[in-house]
Design a protein around this motif. Structure first.
Motif, PDB file in Angstrom:
ATOM      1  N   GLY A 274       0.816  -1.144   0.006  1.00 49.40           N
ATOM      2  CA  GLY A 274       0.031  -0.042  -0.031  1.00 49.40           C
ATOM      3  C   GLY A 274       0.919   1.262   0.148  1.00 49.40           C
ATOM      4  N   ALA A 275       1.995   1.106   0.867  1.00 48.76           N
ATOM      5  CA  ALA A 275       2.910   2.416   0.533  1.00 48.76           C
ATOM      6  C   ALA A 275       3.396   2.802  -0.848  1.00 48.76           C
ATOM      7  CB  ALA A 275       3.974   2.267   1.752  1.00 48.76           C
ATOM      8  N   VAL A 276       3.766   1.591  -1.388  1.00 46.62           N
ATOM      9  CA  VAL A 276       4.330   1.775  -2.827  1.00 46.62           C
ATOM     10  C   VAL A 276       3.140   2.607  -3.458  1.00 46.62           C
ATOM     11  CG1 VAL A 276       4.794   0.588  -4.950  1.00 46.62           C
ATOM     12  CG2 VAL A 276       6.105   0.080  -2.846  1.00 46.62           C
ATOM     13  N   GLU A 277       1.798   2.078  -3.673  1.00 51.49           N
ATOM     14  CA  GLU A 277       0.825   2.609  -4.328  1.00 51.49           C
ATOM     15  C   GLU A 277       0.379   4.133  -3.775  1.00 51.49           C
ATOM     16  OE1 GLU A 277      -0.554   1.087  -6.788  1.00 51.49           O
ATOM     17  OE2 GLU A 277       0.946  -0.522  -6.254  1.00 51.49           O
ATOM     18  N   GLU A 278       0.941   4.500  -2.576  1.00 53.81           N
ATOM     19  CA  GLU A 278       0.492   5.835  -2.240  1.00 53.81           C
ATOM     20  C   GLU A 278       1.541   6.844  -2.483  1.00 53.81           C
ATOM     21  OE1 GLU A 278      -0.755   9.311   0.359  1.00 53.81           O
ATOM     22  OE2 GLU A 278      -1.675   7.811  -1.141  1.00 53.81           O
ATOM     23  N   LEU A 279       3.050   6.256  -2.651  1.00 54.36           N
ATOM     24  CA  LEU A 279       3.990   7.033  -3.392  1.00 54.36           C
ATOM     25  C   LEU A 279       3.809   7.278  -4.719  1.00 54.36           C
ATOM     26  CD1 LEU A 279       7.006   5.403  -1.384  1.00 54.36           C
ATOM     27  CD2 LEU A 279       6.357   7.772  -1.114  1.00 54.36           C
ATOM     28  N   LEU A 280       3.302   6.089  -5.297  1.00 54.25           N
ATOM     29  CA  LEU A 280       3.032   6.468  -6.865  1.00 54.25           C
ATOM     30  C   LEU A 280       1.874   7.662  -6.893  1.00 54.25           C
ATOM     31  CD1 LEU A 280       3.108   2.578  -7.961  1.00 54.25           C
ATOM     32  CD2 LEU A 280       4.488   4.515  -8.788  1.00 54.25           C
ATOM     33  N   ARG A 281       0.871   7.519  -6.276  1.00 48.64           N
ATOM     34  CA  ARG A 281      -0.056   8.447  -6.188  1.00 48.64           C
ATOM     35  C   ARG A 281       0.279  10.036  -5.935  1.00 48.64           C
ATOM     36  NH1 ARG A 281      -3.185  11.924  -3.436  1.00 48.64           N
ATOM     37  NH2 ARG A 281      -2.052  11.350  -1.467  1.00 48.64           N
ATOM     38  N   TYR A 282       1.055  10.185  -4.745  1.00 45.36           N
ATOM     39  CA  TYR A 282       1.477  11.045  -4.445  1.00 45.36           C
ATOM     40  C   TYR A 282       2.611  11.917  -4.973  1.00 45.36           C
ATOM     41  CZ  TYR A 282       3.121  14.623  -0.449  1.00 45.36           C
ATOM     42  OH  TYR A 282       3.716  15.552  -0.068  1.00 45.36           O
ATOM     43  N   LEU A 283       3.446  11.146  -5.725  1.00 45.38           N
ATOM     44  CA  LEU A 283       4.434  11.899  -6.451  1.00 45.38           C
ATOM     45  C   LEU A 283       4.271  12.042  -7.766  1.00 45.38           C
ATOM     46  CD1 LEU A 283       7.575   9.928  -4.827  1.00 45.38           C
ATOM     47  CD2 LEU A 283       6.627  12.222  -4.260  1.00 45.38           C
ATOM     48  N   THR A 284       3.412  11.122  -8.561  1.00 43.25           N
ATOM     49  CA  THR A 284       2.879  11.224  -9.948  1.00 43.25           C
ATOM     50  C   THR A 284       4.026  11.597 -10.748  1.00 43.25           C
ATOM     51  OG1 THR A 284       0.683  11.752  -9.085  1.00 43.25           O
ATOM     52  CG2 THR A 284       0.997  11.855 -11.471  1.00 43.25           C
ATOM     53  N   ILE A 285       4.820  11.062 -10.906  1.00 44.94           N
ATOM     54  CA  ILE A 285       6.303  11.431 -11.728  1.00 44.94           C
ATOM     55  C   ILE A 285       6.104  11.792 -13.045  1.00 44.94           C
ATOM     56  CG2 ILE A 285       7.803  10.500 -10.061  1.00 44.94           C
ATOM     57  CD1 ILE A 285       8.401   8.068 -12.147  1.00 44.94           C
ATOM     58  N   THR A 286       5.102  10.962 -13.685  1.00 43.97           N
ATOM     59  CA  THR A 286       4.748  11.360 -14.981  1.00 43.97           C
ATOM     60  C   THR A 286       3.639  12.402 -15.161  1.00 43.97           C
ATOM     61  OG1 THR A 286       5.045   9.190 -15.725  1.00 43.97           O
ATOM     62  CG2 THR A 286       3.718  10.489 -17.217  1.00 43.97           C
ATOM     63  N   HIS A 287       3.964  13.411 -15.508  1.00 43.21           N
ATOM     64  CA  HIS A 287       3.123  14.900 -15.288  1.00 43.21           C
ATOM     65  C   HIS A 287       1.791  14.815 -16.136  1.00 43.21           C
ATOM     66  CE1 HIS A 287       6.601  17.040 -14.076  1.00 43.21           C
ATOM     67  NE2 HIS A 287       7.152  16.555 -15.346  1.00 43.21           N
ATOM     68  N   THR A 288       1.760  14.297 -17.241  1.00 43.94           N
ATOM     69  CA  THR A 288       0.599  14.537 -18.344  1.00 43.94           C
ATOM     70  C   THR A 288       0.755  13.219 -19.172  1.00 43.94           C
ATOM     71  OG1 THR A 288       1.811  15.777 -19.960  1.00 43.94           O
ATOM     72  CG2 THR A 288       0.629  17.175 -18.252  1.00 43.94           C
ATOM     73  N   ASN A 289      -0.523  13.256 -19.602  1.00 40.97           N
ATOM     74  CA  ASN A 289      -1.013  12.157 -20.568  1.00 40.97           C
ATOM     75  C   ASN A 289      -1.580  12.830 -21.727  1.00 40.97           C
ATOM     76  OD1 ASN A 289      -0.952   9.682 -21.827  1.00 40.97           O
ATOM     77  ND2 ASN A 289      -0.932   8.563 -19.834  1.00 40.97           N
ATOM     78  N   ILE A 290      -1.442  12.591 -23.213  1.00 34.54           N
ATOM     79  CA  ILE A 290      -2.116  13.495 -24.039  1.00 34.54           C
ATOM     80  C   ILE A 290      -2.913  12.445 -25.099  1.00 34.54           C
ATOM     81  CG2 ILE A 290      -1.828  14.928 -25.723  1.00 34.54           C
ATOM     82  CD1 ILE A 290       0.781  15.433 -24.857  1.00 34.54           C
ATOM     83  N   ARG A 291      -4.029  12.871 -25.377  1.00 35.23           N
ATOM     84  CA  ARG A 291      -5.071  11.985 -26.337  1.00 35.23           C
ATOM     85  C   ARG A 291      -5.571  13.058 -27.544  1.00 35.23           C
ATOM     86  NH1 ARG A 291      -2.712   8.518 -24.016  1.00 35.23           N
ATOM     87  NH2 ARG A 291      -3.613   6.565 -22.858  1.00 35.23           N
ATOM     88  N   ALA A 292      -6.096  12.342 -28.500  1.00 36.47           N
ATOM     89  CA  ALA A 292      -6.559  13.220 -29.395  1.00 36.47           C
ATOM     90  C   ALA A 292      -7.902  12.582 -29.979  1.00 36.47           C
ATOM     91  CB  ALA A 292      -5.736  13.220 -30.779  1.00 36.47           C
ATOM     92  N   ALA A 293      -8.970  13.266 -29.961  1.00 38.09           N
ATOM     93  CA  ALA A 293     -10.398  12.800 -30.160  1.00 38.09           C
ATOM     94  C   ALA A 293     -10.494  12.322 -31.736  1.00 38.09           C
ATOM     95  CB  ALA A 293     -11.419  13.855 -30.015  1.00 38.09           C
ATOM     96  N   LEU A 294     -11.130  11.223 -31.608  1.00 33.71           N
ATOM     97  CA  LEU A 294     -11.245  10.563 -33.202  1.00 33.71           C
ATOM     98  C   LEU A 294     -12.458  10.890 -33.781  1.00 33.71           C
ATOM     99  CD1 LEU A 294      -9.408   7.201 -32.834  1.00 33.71           C
ATOM    100  CD2 LEU A 294      -8.475   9.134 -33.949  1.00 33.71           C
ATOM    101  N   GLU A 295     -13.260  11.231 -32.863  1.00 32.48           N
ATOM    102  CA  GLU A 295     -14.888  11.570 -33.125  1.00 32.48           C
ATOM    103  C   GLU A 295     -15.194  12.524 -32.144  1.00 32.48           C
ATOM    104  OE1 GLU A 295     -17.879   8.296 -32.068  1.00 32.48           O
ATOM    105  OE2 GLU A 295     -15.962   7.412 -32.869  1.00 32.48           O
ATOM    106  N   ASP A 296     -16.436  13.096 -32.147  1.00 32.37           N
ATOM    107  CA  ASP A 296     -17.036  13.905 -31.019  1.00 32.37           C
ATOM    108  C   ASP A 296     -17.292  13.103 -29.816  1.00 32.37           C
ATOM    109  OD1 ASP A 296     -16.894  15.783 -33.032  1.00 32.37           O
ATOM    110  OD2 ASP A 296     -19.005  16.190 -33.367  1.00 32.37           O
TER     111      ASP A 296
END
Length: 400
Positions: A274-296
């Motif tokens: 659980g501590a590993v999961e909380e560190l992953l959440r708390y630190l979130t070392i990957t800032h962003t993720n990007i997607r492009a809409a294929l349709e509305d």
């Protein structure tokens, strides 16, 4: 489907408060509090979106009507020398392609990274970790935890899995660093990508003739061409090196700055997972993720038009109080499951179980071997990776 009026931000907030190195930019929380999905003007003038809410981010990542193809995206932050239009993903890069090509590649690889296989690898990770700790002990304090511990452990593990000579690590680590550094010039990034691919292509061709007991040797030429396998190897190598290394370095920094949580982890080994999961959440070392809409697509009452880019702020989503009460508090006893640090949907991190095993072994081993571990500099003097798409520390001087 109806379209409602959405407010707008003109830039993606990226600056962290110097006294709060583990917290996302404060502006993200202010945006999220009012609008979990907001219009954003991109540096190239594109009229796109920014998702800061947990539910909005999770929904977009899970929806196949949003594409991961680089050539359809607009960058949410300026990058020196970036082309006006992004090129397609390099061969073997799973993050920048959609089904069915993505499905074919992932199916070939997923069996090598199952929970069962990664747990079976724990003993080897323990041996590698113990050897690094022995080296630290022989050297004596102070040491740079990044070079002595955080970087070598995932590097040794991924090298063994792929069958890459560890002696070559400095070469490919340099290339990976160039590729993840947002301040790298376009020419330098291109040269690093080409050099990494050339290196892996030579290694793949050698393994075709003289196979070993590793992933690159196990995938037949009938399944992947040499170019595809080299590209896939470069992708796995880069992902396996940089992310876990920065979690170990930044995670140790965070624990040393939160002595109450450090004491909790030392006193109760039963909370390690659980501590590993909380560190992953708390630190979130990957800032962003990007997607492009294929349709509305309608998300959170907003109509995202076909062709529009959406930037998901992973760090804002993981600090959403709607999903995690008191989200800005590091609480190793928190049930932090469901965080978006490792992605969501079909592009969820392929090596997530490997990363978890490495952290579950490395953090307790480090704290057990050196119960008096402490920073060997002022916290403000720890150099942070503020210009990389993977957040972390460049160096972490420690003593004991």
């Amino acid at each position: 489907m109806t379209e409602t009026l959405a407010p707008r931000v003109t830039t993606l907030p990226t600056a962290r408060h110097p006294d709060r190195p583990f917290d996302p930019p404060a502006e993200l929380a202010a945006i999220r509090e009012r609008y979990p999905l907001v219009r954003m003007t991109y540096p190239d003038g594109h009229d796109g979106w920014l998702a800061t809410g947990y539910q909005a981010g999770r929904a977009i990542l899970a929806d196949r009507r949003f594409s991961s193809r680089y050539e359809l995206m607009h960058l949410p932050m300026p990058i020196e020398g970036a082309p006006a239009e992004l090129p397609p993903a390099p061969v073997g890069d799973l993050t920048g392609i959609d089904p069915p090509h993505h499905t074919r590649l992932r199916r070939l690889l997923v069996g090598y990274f199952t929970v069962r296989r990664m747990r079976a690898l724990s003993e080897r990770v323990e041996e590698i970790t113990a050897a690094r700790l022995d080296g630290m002990q022989r050297q004596g304090p102070p040491v740079d935890l990044v070079t002595a511990f955080a970087s070598p452990i995932p590097a040794l593990v991924i090298c063994e899995l792929l069958g890459v000579p560890y002696a070559d690590r400095d070469t490919f680590q340099r290339h990976v660093y160039t590729l993840t550094d947002l301040s790298s010039a376009a020419a330098a990034r291109g040269a690093a990508m080409e050099a990494l691919h050339t290196y892996l292509l030579g290694l793949v061709r050698t393994k075709r003739s003289h196979p070993g007991d590793d992933i690159l040797s196990s995938i037949p030429s009938s399944a992947l061409t040499d170019d595809e396998l080299a590209g896939t190897g470069a992708f796995l190598l880069g992902a396996g090196l940089d992310t876990t290394a920065n979690m170990l370095g930044l995670g140790t920094f965070a624990l040393l700055r939160h002595p109450d949580q450090l004491a909790v982890l030392r006193s109760d080994r039963g909370i390690v997972d659980g501590a590993v999961e909380e560190l992953l959440r708390y630190l979130t070392i990957t800032h962003t993720n990007i997607r492009a809409a294929l349709e509305d697509v309608e998300v959170e009452g907003q109509l995202i038009r076909a062709g529009e880019t959406v930037t998901i702020s992973m760090q804002a989503a993981n600090r959403d109080p709607v999903r995690y009460p008191d989200p800005d508090v590091l609480d190793l006893r928190r049930r932090a499951t469901g965080h978006l640090t490792l992605g969501h949907g079909i592009h969820q991190c392929l090596g997530q179980q490997l990363a978890r095993v490495e952290m579950r072994v490395a953090f307790p081993a480090l704290l057990t071997r050196f119960p008096a571990l402490r920073l060997d500099c002022e916290p403000a003097d720890v150099p942070l990776r503020t210009h990389s798409n993977i957040y972390g520390v460049h160096h972490l001087p420690v003593s004991w």
